[in-house]
Write an enzyme that holds these catalytic residues in place. Structure first.
Site, PDB file in Angstrom:
ATOM      1  CB  SER A 210     -39.777  -0.794  31.284  1.00  0.00           C
ATOM      2  OG  SER A 210     -39.075   0.406  30.943  1.00  0.00           O
TER       3      SER A 210
ATOM      4  CG  ASP B 190     -27.721  -5.433  40.564  1.00  0.00           C
ATOM      5  OD1 ASP B 190     -27.539  -6.636  40.348  1.00  0.00           O
ATOM      6  OD2 ASP B 190     -27.725  -4.584  39.514  1.00  0.00           O
TER       7      ASP B 190
ATOM      8  CE  LYS C  76     -39.902  -0.391  26.857  1.00  0.00           C
ATOM      9  NZ  LYS C  76     -39.044   0.146  27.522  1.00  0.00           N
TER      10      LYS C  76
END
Length: 725
Positions: free
Chosen positions: A473, A484, A498
């Site tokens: 999460s 990224d 998740k």
């Protein structure tokens, strides 16, 4: 114990089912919910079937009823050790009727099944106690005990369950025998164990039935949607905030009393100097002169509710010291409640010294371990300046590490199951100038981009994020953003997978109740996506440099849920790319693989993981004493050999190297010693963390030695050479 009258007929014919508790008293089990619970069930139905609230609403029909039915049985008897196939056949009348029960608020079918479960469970614990009087403890045969029964059919009848329980009791006996216990002590220990199990079952209440059943409904809609009663909602909120108002002590049930397991340093209980681990609480009084209530035999959550309270108020405890018999005269302790930070779950920092090797200078790598993304939402809303926050704590630790002049920082998110979405965004902001961190899509398809607007950076230097399958999460949001942005290396295992966002909805908001009556729902309302457009749902975050998987994706993770959302992708959003580590990854991987080939501790960890996975796949254990003793001796010899090797190589010793299986459960051990053992476990050698720090050190050395390579790998960083500072 076999009933002459069909069980369900008996339960449905009487307004209350009466069950005898182990101490001879009788408790009542209601066969229907209270008026408030019936209302709460209808409110939950309204939420879970409405697309204005639920991200993926499901119509409550016969198909969903069958799913709820299966999940409820699994919740009550997950290891299929209480119900028989004959019991299930009687329950099957409810398979397609639970939808109507929820809509109407008449949950009598759920209460009937629960009462049957409790009746069977009490009967089984009594059967286990009777087995202790029999001569069944010969361990020379080839029998085995299957302890994992999740995927096996229900036992055909009571006789089949008798066989299973006989094997279970014999396994319990054998474990204690292998630990050196004598028959009389074994019999006494196990009789008390089964009696305590019966007592725990006997203490279950109507609210436990209600929460278990509504959770079966919520989980059928979505694996991360849950229902909380008012009390369990309070406990969940405390875990999210990492703070509470109370005395600053961790409590544990032991037999009929609640005992103190740990004292929070600097908390109210600690400041009295009058309580210590192992002390037992036998009575609780409110204020300076309120009546003392005897709490012996109470459920632990009921005792905790009495001890917790508003900051500044007084609670009085009658305590029997750990070293005294329980019937000794108690010591009365007055404690003024205060707001307490749960330091065990707070962020912590340490440093790892990476030695000089292959021309690389010695380095000091800072480590920050973050167990959860916590935030005290209420304190923040009130404007408290020192509210608990994972981001604020990490920022302070980064400043400390900066002052220690570390060469890089590893943020350890292993087994961090997530928490506050806001904290994940703000924590990312400590390492980037500003920009988007996560995209959030609502049920209607609208996408919102959430990001960091603060140009302040708490740490510009070299960064690595350590993850494993237990990182979920909010951990995946942070690790994915760092990856990224090319802001740091991501090392370890592929994460949980998740990719959904939950919010807490208070069911009392619609009737506007002044007191909590209906509970709360943790409801899936959004799906999050990385700034690259990819979801972490199912796939998780894949590390740049992978360690061997400690657990298979088929056993743990989002992919194990049969009703999880599928993976998806949306458009990427523009964001800064600080770096691209692909030019140096082959070198880092080669160095890593060469190093672990000769790293004894890393090799031992790999061996242990392989052994664990092999044993887990077997799902059964031998009841042959000679075979079990040989296995135990091999394990003991292996630990001793490793400890000797650590001494010879000058490595940190394992504080639990002599820790053999004692055959006991947590509540059967000396509380103070067991708590101390748990603390020692935190100090065990951690080859994965050390290797992650070394990999980061390798990257720093590579970029420090080659400024052109550094500029290529980190082309748009605020300071392209900052990894080489």
């Amino acid at each position: 114990m076999k009933l002459k009258t069909p069980l369900l007929a008996l339960l449905l014919a009487a307004p209350l089912a009466l069950l005898a508790r182990p101490d001879g008293t009788v408790t009542t089990i209601p066969n229907a919910p209270t008026k408030d619970q019936a209302t709460a069930a209808k409110l939950v139905y309204g939420l879970l079937s409405d697309s204005r609230y639920a991200y993926r609403p499901r119509e409550l029909d016969d198909a969903l009823s069958a799913d709820i039915y299966k999940r409820y049985l699994d919740a009550l008897d997950p290891n299929k050790q209480f119900f028989t196939a004959q019991d299930i056949a009687k329950f099957d009348v409810y398979r397609t009727k639970l939808d109507d029960a929820i809509k109407s608020g008449d949950l009598s079918p759920a209460y009937a099944v629960f009462a049957a479960y409790r009746q069977q469970a009490l009967a089984r614990t009594q059967y286990a106690r009777e087995l202790l009087k029999q001569d069944i403890f010969d361990f020379t045969g080839n029998e085995s005990f299957r302890y994992d029964r999740e995927d096996v059919p229900w036992a055909a009848d009571a006789a089949a369950l008798d066989t299973l329980w006989k094997q279970s009791v014999r396994n319990d006996w054998l474990r204690l025998k292998l630990a050196g216990k004598q028959p009389d002590d074994i019999r006494k220990t196990l009789d008390k164990r089964y009696a305590n199990l019966a007592q725990n079952i006997g203490e279950l209440k109507g609210e436990d039935v209600f929460q278990s059943f509504l959770n079966s409904y919520a989980n059928a809609v979505d694996p991360h949607t849950d229902y909380f009663t008012p009390r369990s909602a309070d406990n969940f909120n405390l875990s999210m905030s990492n703070t509470l108002e109370g005395i600053g002590a961790v409590l544990q049930k032991q037999d009929d009393v609640v005992a103190i397991r740990e004292i929070v340093a600097g908390g109210p209980a600690s400041k009295t100097g009058k309580v210590k681990p192992g002390d037992r609480v036998i009575a609780v009084g409110q204020g300076a002169s309120g009546a003392m209530e005897d709490v012996v035999g109470w459920r632990i959550d009921d005792v905790v509710a009495k001890i917790r309270g508003t900051k500044g108020t007084t609670v009085r405890l009658d305590i029997v010291p750990a070293e005294s018999p329980l019937d000794s005269h108690p010591v009365r302790v007055n404690i003024v409640r205060d707001r307490v930070r749960l330091e065990d779950q707070a962020a912590k920092a340490e440093t790892i010294d990476v030695p000089a090797l292959d021309g690389k200078p010695a380095q000091k790598i800072g480590v920050i371990k973050l167990p959860a993304f916590y935030q005290d939402f209420d304190a923040r809303r009130r404007g408290d300046r020192d509210f608990a926050s994972a981001t604020r704590d990490v920022a302070k630790l980064l400043q400390t590490l900066r002052e220690q002049k570390v060469d890089g920082v590893v943020l350890d998110l292993r087994n961090n199951g997530g928490g506050s979405l806001d904290e994940a965004i703000e924590l990312t902001g400590l390492f980037i100038d500003q920009g988007p961190v996560v995209q959030v899509r609502e049920s209607g398809g609208r996408v919102t981009v959430n990001g960091d607007d603060d140009q302040q950076i708490a740490w510009e230097g070299p960064l690595a994020v350590l993850i494993n399958r237990g990182s979920a999460s909010a951990s995946e949001i942070f690790a994915g953003a760092i990856q990224d942005y090319g802001r740091g290396l991501v090392i370890g295992e592929t994460t949980f997978g998740k990719g959904t966002v939950q919010t807490l909805l208070d069911l009392d908001r619609w009737p506007a109740n002044e007191t909590a009556r209906f509970g709360q729902v943790k409801l899936t309302v959004q799906q999050f996506f990385r700034v690259s457009g990819s979801s972490t749902q199912h796939k998780g975050v894949v590390p740049d440099i992978a360690f061997p998987a400690s657990v298979d994706a088929s056993e743990f993770g989002e992919s194990t849920y049969d009703n999880a959302l599928p993976w998806a992708r949306i458009a990427a959003v523009p964001h800064t790319t600080y770096g691209d580590f692909s030019p140096i990854l082959p070198t880092l991987v080669r160095k890593h693989e060469q190093r672990i080939t000769g790293d004894r501790e890393f090799g031992w960890w790999t061996e242990d993981v392989e052994q664990f996975r092999k044993e887990r796949a077997e799902k059964a254990i031998s009841l042959n004493e000679a075979q079990r003793r040989a296995e135990r001796d091999r394990e003991e010899a292996k630990r001793k050999q490793r400890q000797l090797a650590r001494q010879q190589m000058g490595l940190a010793l394992d504080p639990l190297a002599d820790d053999n299986d004692d055959g006991l459960q947590a509540n059967e051990r000396d509380i103070a010693k067991d708590a101390q053992r748990a603390k020692l476990a935190e100090k065990r050698p951690d080859p994965l963390l050390r290797e992650a720090a070394t990999i980061l050190g390798d990257a720093v050395a590579l970029l420090n030695a080659d400024r052109q390579l550094s500029a290529k790998v980190l082309p748009t960083a605020r300071n392209p050479g900052h990894w080489a500072d």
